[in-house]
Write an enzyme that holds these catalytic residues in place. Structure first.
Site, PDB file in Angstrom:
ATOM      1  N   ASP A 134       0.830  -1.206   0.000  1.00 17.94           N
ATOM      2  CA  ASP A 134       0.000   0.000   0.000  1.00 17.94           C
ATOM      3  C   ASP A 134       0.866   1.258   0.000  1.00 17.94           C
ATOM      4  O   ASP A 134       0.483   2.296  -0.545  1.00 17.94           O
ATOM      5  CB  ASP A 134      -0.917   0.033   1.221  1.00 17.94           C
ATOM      6  N   TYR A 182       0.957  -9.649   6.887  1.00 14.78           N
ATOM      7  CA  TYR A 182       0.180 -10.701   6.234  1.00 14.78           C
ATOM      8  C   TYR A 182       1.143 -11.653   5.507  1.00 14.78           C
ATOM      9  O   TYR A 182       1.168 -11.714   4.280  1.00 14.78           O
ATOM     10  CB  TYR A 182      -0.824 -10.107   5.248  1.00 14.78           C
ATOM     11  N   ASP A 189      -5.452  -6.711  -4.462  1.00 14.78           N
ATOM     12  CA  ASP A 189      -5.242  -5.277  -4.251  1.00 14.78           C
ATOM     13  C   ASP A 189      -3.772  -4.904  -4.462  1.00 14.78           C
ATOM     14  O   ASP A 189      -3.446  -3.846  -4.996  1.00 14.78           O
ATOM     15  CB  ASP A 189      -5.622  -4.869  -2.814  1.00 14.78           C
ATOM     16  N   ARG A 264     -14.003  -4.950  -5.947  1.00 16.60           N
ATOM     17  CA  ARG A 264     -12.905  -3.995  -6.061  1.00 16.60           C
ATOM     18  C   ARG A 264     -11.543  -4.694  -6.154  1.00 16.60           C
ATOM     19  O   ARG A 264     -10.630  -4.179  -6.802  1.00 16.60           O
ATOM     20  CB  ARG A 264     -12.919  -2.997  -4.897  1.00 16.60           C
ATOM     21  N   GLY A 267     -11.112  -5.397  -9.572  1.00 15.62           N
ATOM     22  CA  GLY A 267     -10.930  -4.109 -10.240  1.00 15.62           C
ATOM     23  C   GLY A 267      -9.501  -3.616 -10.122  1.00 15.62           C
ATOM     24  O   GLY A 267      -8.919  -3.108 -11.087  1.00 15.62           O
TER      25      GLY A 267
END
Length: 424
Positions: A134, A182, A189, A264, A267
């Site tokens: 992220d 994780y 994502d 998502r 996506g």
């Protein structure tokens, strides 16, 4: 009635029709496009970039803010490219937004300038040791921001984030962990969080042709591994995540897959794919595989769309199930992917479909406000797996996550989809 009088009336009618047509065309072209309107709406709602995503002025190195700010720059400076520092303080003529009054560059630059230190290190909660994909994503905006401002600290920051990518922990199969917290987990994502930056840096900042090609081998492997490990043979869709150990409470002990295909998540994967293809060399041997995956996704998605609107559901593999709802962020991401695949010539057969998707996206999710701004509705605020909340990833979990408006994860893709629709 004389023939001359009839001809005169017909001529007058034709002139009126022609003038009416000109008036209608002028009125339509005078209306600001949705890409511009959304940027202006967000800047009006949020006086500073630190107010985006409900941050209320708090500075945080956050992928949601970063991707939305990149969409702002793409709307304001559509032809800017990452080829070195070229100062363009006044924006480009004819874009309808990048002007001294609009202040898009200043708006974006103020956020990054406040977070990135002079040596290129990142403040505001960033820690390389967390190895969070992220935290790679916000650096993607720096390619264009460095070009527009020439600030060397932005170049240095890109270099430091690239170092994180190079040492990111991996599964035994070779895919990046989503985050250090994780371990052995691949989330779809993460493909968007890491790969577009990795690809653009490799294409524009590396001098060694060999290193570039090795990196693109690795990038392609990230897509191949995640596709094969998350692929659901029953639906043709991709599940949200995969745990290599099969030990997580949310994963199937045999496949390691999570329980559902979240809209998502897929996506993110689809957008990452078309964005990485921008930078992958035309002659790279992995390019056909990437295009093949893209084709498979675009061929599969229409089967899971809402029959009335053409938009997609929060839980992608359960269309029409009680409690499920059509969700704007994944729908914007898929619309963007189709439009870009058409514009780039990858899948030209979808042109009519892609345009229809965009029009339905606007009709279904965009609300006109009394003050002239526009709002993106029906956004899933967040969803994940495990963590301190023990997120299960089952159907009930996804449909009960908070629904919000103007979430950056939908606003950014909506702006990008709008820009392509306005071009084609």
């Amino acid at each position: 009635m004389s023939k001359r009088l009839i001809d005169s009336k017909l001529c007058g009618t034709a002139i009126l029709l022609a003038l009416s047509a000109v008036f209608l065309i002028t009125a339509c072209t005078a209306q600001k496009p949705y890409s511009v309107r959304m940027v202006e709406s967000e800047m009006k709602r949020c006086p500073t970039a630190a107010d985006l995503d409900g941050m209320a002025g708090k500075l945080k190195w956050n992928y949601t803010t970063g991707l939305e700010l990149l969409s702002f720059l793409d709307a304001a400076y559509p032809s800017a490219r990452s080829k070195g520092p070229v100062r363009v303080p006044q924006g480009e003529p004819g874009t309808g937004i990048a002007s001294p009054k609009a202040g898009v560059l200043e708006y974006v630059d103020a956020w990054y300038d406040a977070i990135i230190r002079e040596d290129g290190s990142v403040g505001a909660n960033y820690k390389k040791s967390n190895y969070s994909l992220d935290h790679v994503c916000p650096a993607r905006t720096l390619f264009k921001l460095y070009e527009l401002t020439g600030k060397e600290k932005y170049r240095a920051c890109m270099d430091s984030i690239y170092i994180q990518v190079g040492s990111q922990p991996r599964t035994e199969a070779g895919a990046f962990w989503h985050k250090k917290i994780y371990p052995f987990q691949v989330w779809l994502d993460g493909l968007y969080m890491g790969e577009p930056f990795y690809a653009e840096y490799s294409a524009t900042r590396l001098n060694s042709t060999h290193e570039k090609y090795v990196n693109f081998d690795d990038i392609a492997d990230q897509f191949r591994i995640s596709y094969s490990k998350c692929y659901d043979y029953a639906t043709g869709l991709l599940r949200h995540a995969w745990d290599e150990t099969g030990s997580m409470f949310w994963s199937d002990p045999y496949t390691g897959q999570s329980a559902h295909s979240w809209g998502r998540a897929m996506g993110w994967y689809a957008m990452a794919l078309v964005d990485v293809l921008d930078w992958m060399p035309e002659d790279h041997p992995a390019r056909p595989d990437m295009l093949g995956i893209l084709h498979s996704i675009l061929e599969t998605l229409p089967r899971y769309a809402d029959k009335k609107t053409g938009m997609w559901y929060q839980v992608l593999d359960c269309p029409g199930r009680e409690g499920n709802y059509i969700e704007s962020t994944c729908s914007a991401m898929f619309a963007y992917t189709y439009l870009k695949a058409v514009e780039k010539g990858y899948e030209p057969q979808y042109e009519k479909y892609a345009k229809r998707l965009y029009r339905s996206l606007v009709k279904t999710f965009i609300r006109e406000e009394a003050d002239g701004t526009i709002t993106l509705t029906q956004c899933c605020a967040v969803a994940g797996l495990g963590g301190k909340e023990n997120r299960s990833g089952d159907y009930d979990y996804y449909i009960h996550e908070k629904i919000t408006e103007n979430d950056p994860k939908g606003v950014g893709p909506f702006i990008w989809a709008s820009l392509i629709y306005e071009r084609i």
